[in-house]
Design a protein around this motif. Structure first.
Motif, PDB file in Angstrom:
ATOM      1  N   LYS A 346       0.833  -1.201   0.000  1.00  0.00           N
ATOM      2  CA  LYS A 346       0.000   0.000   0.000  1.00  0.00           C
ATOM      3  C   LYS A 346       0.866   1.250   0.000  1.00  0.00           C
ATOM      4  CE  LYS A 346      -3.756   2.282   2.519  1.00  0.00           C
ATOM      5  NZ  LYS A 346      -4.681   2.208   3.678  1.00  0.00           N
ATOM      6  N   ALA A 347       1.925   1.230   0.822  1.00  0.00           N
ATOM      7  CA  ALA A 347       2.820   2.385   0.872  1.00  0.00           C
ATOM      8  C   ALA A 347       3.497   2.620  -0.478  1.00  0.00           C
ATOM      9  CB  ALA A 347       3.867   2.183   1.957  1.00  0.00           C
ATOM     10  N   GLN A 348       3.892   1.522  -1.125  1.00  0.00           N
ATOM     11  CA  GLN A 348       4.521   1.637  -2.443  1.00  0.00           C
ATOM     12  C   GLN A 348       3.545   2.223  -3.462  1.00  0.00           C
ATOM     13  OE1 GLN A 348       6.127  -2.055  -3.888  1.00  0.00           O
ATOM     14  NE2 GLN A 348       6.619  -1.229  -5.897  1.00  0.00           N
ATOM     15  N   ALA A 359      -0.018  16.921   3.731  1.00  0.00           N
ATOM     16  CA  ALA A 359      -0.214  15.556   4.215  1.00  0.00           C
ATOM     17  C   ALA A 359      -1.672  15.297   4.546  1.00  0.00           C
ATOM     18  CB  ALA A 359       0.654  15.300   5.450  1.00  0.00           C
ATOM     19  N   LEU A 360      -2.436  16.383   4.742  1.00  0.00           N
ATOM     20  CA  LEU A 360      -3.842  16.225   5.113  1.00  0.00           C
ATOM     21  C   LEU A 360      -4.774  16.308   3.917  1.00  0.00           C
ATOM     22  CD1 LEU A 360      -3.932  18.375   8.368  1.00  0.00           C
ATOM     23  CD2 LEU A 360      -3.291  15.980   8.077  1.00  0.00           C
ATOM     24  N   ALA A 374     -10.078  10.996  13.810  1.00  0.00           N
ATOM     25  CA  ALA A 374      -9.166   9.845  13.778  1.00  0.00           C
ATOM     26  C   ALA A 374      -8.375   9.817  12.477  1.00  0.00           C
ATOM     27  CB  ALA A 374      -9.960   8.553  13.959  1.00  0.00           C
ATOM     28  N   ALA A 375      -9.056  10.081  11.356  1.00  0.00           N
ATOM     29  CA  ALA A 375      -8.377  10.065  10.058  1.00  0.00           C
ATOM     30  C   ALA A 375      -7.345  11.179   9.955  1.00  0.00           C
ATOM     31  CB  ALA A 375      -9.416  10.195   8.945  1.00  0.00           C
ATOM     32  N   LEU A 376      -7.698  12.371  10.439  1.00  0.00           N
ATOM     33  CA  LEU A 376      -6.770  13.504  10.384  1.00  0.00           C
ATOM     34  C   LEU A 376      -5.524  13.234  11.220  1.00  0.00           C
ATOM     35  CD1 LEU A 376      -7.689  17.228  10.486  1.00  0.00           C
ATOM     36  CD2 LEU A 376      -5.947  16.385  12.039  1.00  0.00           C
ATOM     37  N   GLN A 377      -5.734  12.737  12.436  1.00  0.00           N
ATOM     38  CA  GLN A 377      -4.598  12.455  13.309  1.00  0.00           C
ATOM     39  C   GLN A 377      -3.698  11.360  12.729  1.00  0.00           C
ATOM     40  OE1 GLN A 377      -5.793  11.604  17.290  1.00  0.00           O
ATOM     41  NE2 GLN A 377      -6.513  13.685  17.710  1.00  0.00           N
ATOM     42  N   LYS A 378      -4.313  10.352  12.128  1.00  0.00           N
ATOM     43  CA  LYS A 378      -3.533   9.271  11.537  1.00  0.00           C
ATOM     44  C   LYS A 378      -2.675   9.783  10.399  1.00  0.00           C
ATOM     45  CE  LYS A 378      -4.070   4.636   9.534  1.00  0.00           C
ATOM     46  NZ  LYS A 378      -5.055   3.595   9.127  1.00  0.00           N
ATOM     47  N   ALA A 381       0.173  11.854  11.805  1.00  0.00           N
ATOM     48  CA  ALA A 381       1.183  11.016  12.471  1.00  0.00           C
ATOM     49  C   ALA A 381       2.161  10.415  11.476  1.00  0.00           C
ATOM     50  CB  ALA A 381       0.495   9.918  13.266  1.00  0.00           C
ATOM     51  N   LYS A 382       1.703  10.154  10.248  1.00  0.00           N
ATOM     52  CA  LYS A 382       2.584   9.564   9.236  1.00  0.00           C
ATOM     53  C   LYS A 382       3.701  10.511   8.833  1.00  0.00           C
ATOM     54  CE  LYS A 382      -0.734   6.347   7.158  1.00  0.00           C
ATOM     55  NZ  LYS A 382      -1.476   5.965   5.919  1.00  0.00           N
ATOM     56  N   THR A 383       3.509  11.802   9.064  1.00  0.00           N
ATOM     57  CA  THR A 383       4.565  12.770   8.737  1.00  0.00           C
ATOM     58  C   THR A 383       5.605  12.859   9.845  1.00  0.00           C
ATOM     59  OG1 THR A 383       3.486  14.686   9.778  1.00  0.00           O
ATOM     60  CG2 THR A 383       2.809  14.119   7.512  1.00  0.00           C
TER      61      THR A 383
END
Length: 488
Positions: A346-348, A359-360, A374-378, A381-383
């Motif tokens: 998925k990341a690829q 990122a948002l 929850a989606a925004l925070q997730k 967090a990936k950044t």
């Protein structure tokens, strides 16, 4: 190297055998037959024709494919010593797997495969059953029948129903699509003097099939609408009708935007059915979720952008692509390893997509602020914008609660609202660290609250009083009783 001449014995007796095939059989020096259980071979044997049967091979294997592979291998070995003739029931290219294998395995061996032809049983079947195949006809192998491949709105002819065991498997497969008492026909030796057609209810199919290479099962097309209610393509037509000119005014006016709330509501009702452990209720609620998918797909089709086939195709490709440990050569022995493979792929895929400005970017706005939070925070967090550990989240939660208390003491509603929102955001962060869904957690608690309140309400009704007229001590006692009954 020699030549393997393949001939079909037809589906009847010697009188129906083409003259050319008869002469080829009489002229051949070495004749092999897949099975000697055929009326033509009985009559030819009386004329003194000698042949070798592969019937014994059937006893050596549990799978038909292994039988056919061995027959093809033996024939190719024999052909290395000179020409041979191979005779099969019916037509060499109709329901005859050994001929397909012969052609494939003969490549590069120097052995020539010469198919001389034969008479197919199908013409006789159409005549015996008085059906027109142009209306739609599916011919399938009874030894490898799969329910998902059957077209029940077409004439269905199931061949190679050799014996009671195969008939039983055919019966069980058909019962996945049809009622137990649906009438089917057992057709034996079509077009011959021994022809028989026996019509029986589906559940009795294996009671009447005897060992015979000339037996096929005919299933007439389903024409009753009610019997098609389990058919996906029929359901797709129902949705198209609802959206069509003569359809439902409510369905006609829906858009992708207007349907958003219903998808969320139906998902919650699926949660309830799962918690209730009620399979029939769960099946019904999953159907309601599927309805939402089909409505969106129908709208997409009407607008010319996509249809349900595109939805299914995209999903199928994704499942295969993200499961190389199932559909490829990768390995994943545990659920954790499988999940890691999924995330890596998925990341690829995301790296190959155009980069968002933020990122948002691309987050869907829902009717649930908890889902959005929850989606925004997730995504953030990936950044790398993330708490170092869960203890920091706990500290932040307690800090926000204290700040809310301060504003509550001042009775400043605007500031209280802001601080209360911060409490909720901290609570969402806490759920994320424990891999929980705030939306599902709140829904679960609300469901439990509802059950307990309904219990208290029932108790009040039994006393003939309104809740407002009952002392709080009594209400608390009932509430505690409900907590014991409904802990989930």
């Amino acid at each position: 190297m020699g030549t393997i001449s393949v001939v079909g014995l037809g589906a009847g007796n010697l009188a129906q055998l083409p003259l050319g095939i008869y002469r080829a059989l009489k002229k051949a020096n070495r004749i092999y037959v897949r099975t000697d259980n055929h009326p033509v071979l009985v009559e030819l044997a009386e004329e003194g024709l000698a042949f070798t049967s592969f019937d014994a091979v059937y006893e050596q294997h549990s799978e038909f494919e292994d039988v056919y592979k061995e027959i093809a291998t033996r024939l190719l070995e024999e052909a290395k010593q000179g020409d041979v003739l191979y005779a099969v029931p019916g037509h060499p290219f109709v329901a005859e797997r050994t001929v397909q294998l012969l052609q494939k395995q003969a490549q590069g061996t120097g052995v020539t495969i010469d198919v001389l032809g034969g008479a197919s049983f199908l013409d006789n079947m159409y005549t015996a059953l008085a059906i027109d195949p142009i209306e739609g006809c599916q011919i399938v192998d009874g030894t490898a029948l799969r329910a998902e491949e059957l077209q029940i709105r077409h004439h269905l002819i199931i061949v190679q129903v050799y014996d009671t065991l195969i008939a039983s498997e055919v019966k069980l497969t058909l019962m996945e699509k049809l009622p137990d008492d649906y009438e089917v026909s057992i057709v034996t030796a079509a077009g011959t003097p021994e022809q028989s057609i026996l019509r029986v209810p589906l559940f009795e199919l294996d009671h009447y099939v005897k060992t015979n290479n000339l037996t096929a099962v005919y299933v007439p097309p389903v024409i009753e609408d009610q019997l098609l209610h389990r058919d996906f393509s029929y359901l797709r037509g129902v949705i198209a009708t609802l959206r069509g000119p003569e359809g439902c005014p409510w369905d006609q006016k829906q858009t992708h935007q207007s349907l958003k709330r219903y998808l969320l509501e139906e998902a919650f009702e699926v949660f309830e059915a799962i918690d209730e452990e009620d399979d029939s209720h769960l099946a019904e609620e999953l159907g309601d979720v599927l309805l939402q998918v089909l409505l969106h797909a129908q709208i997409g089709e009407e607008q010319g952008y996509f249809n349900v086939d595109d939805v299914i195709g995209a999903l199928t490709e994704k499942m295969i692509r993200r499961h190389p440990h199932v559909f490829g050569g990768a390995k994943a022995e545990t659920a954790g390893e499988a999940l890691q493979t999924w995330r890596q792929i998925k990341a690829q895929e995301q790296e190959e997509q155009p980069k968002p400005k933020s990122a948002l970017d691309g987050l869907a706005e829902t009717n649930s602020m908890l889902v959005d939070a929850a989606a925004l925070q997730k995504r953030a967090a990936k950044t790398g914008f993330e708490w170092a550990n869960v203890e920091e989240v706990w500290e932040k939660l307690f800090e926000e609660i204290e700040e809310f208390k301060v504003e509550a003491a001042k009775s400043s509603k605007s500031k209280m609202e802001k601080e209360y929102g911060d409490i909720l955001l901290a609570a969402v962060s806490l759920a994320r660290f424990y891999d929980l869904s705030p939306e599902i957690a709140l829904h679960r608690s609300l469901t439990t609250f509802k059950k307990r309140f309904l219990y208290v309400e029932q108790k009040a009704q039994e006393k003939g009083q309104a809740i407002a007229d009952i002392e709080m001590r009594e209400l608390d006692r009932w509430w505690n009783e409900a907590k014991g009954k409904f802990s989930e």
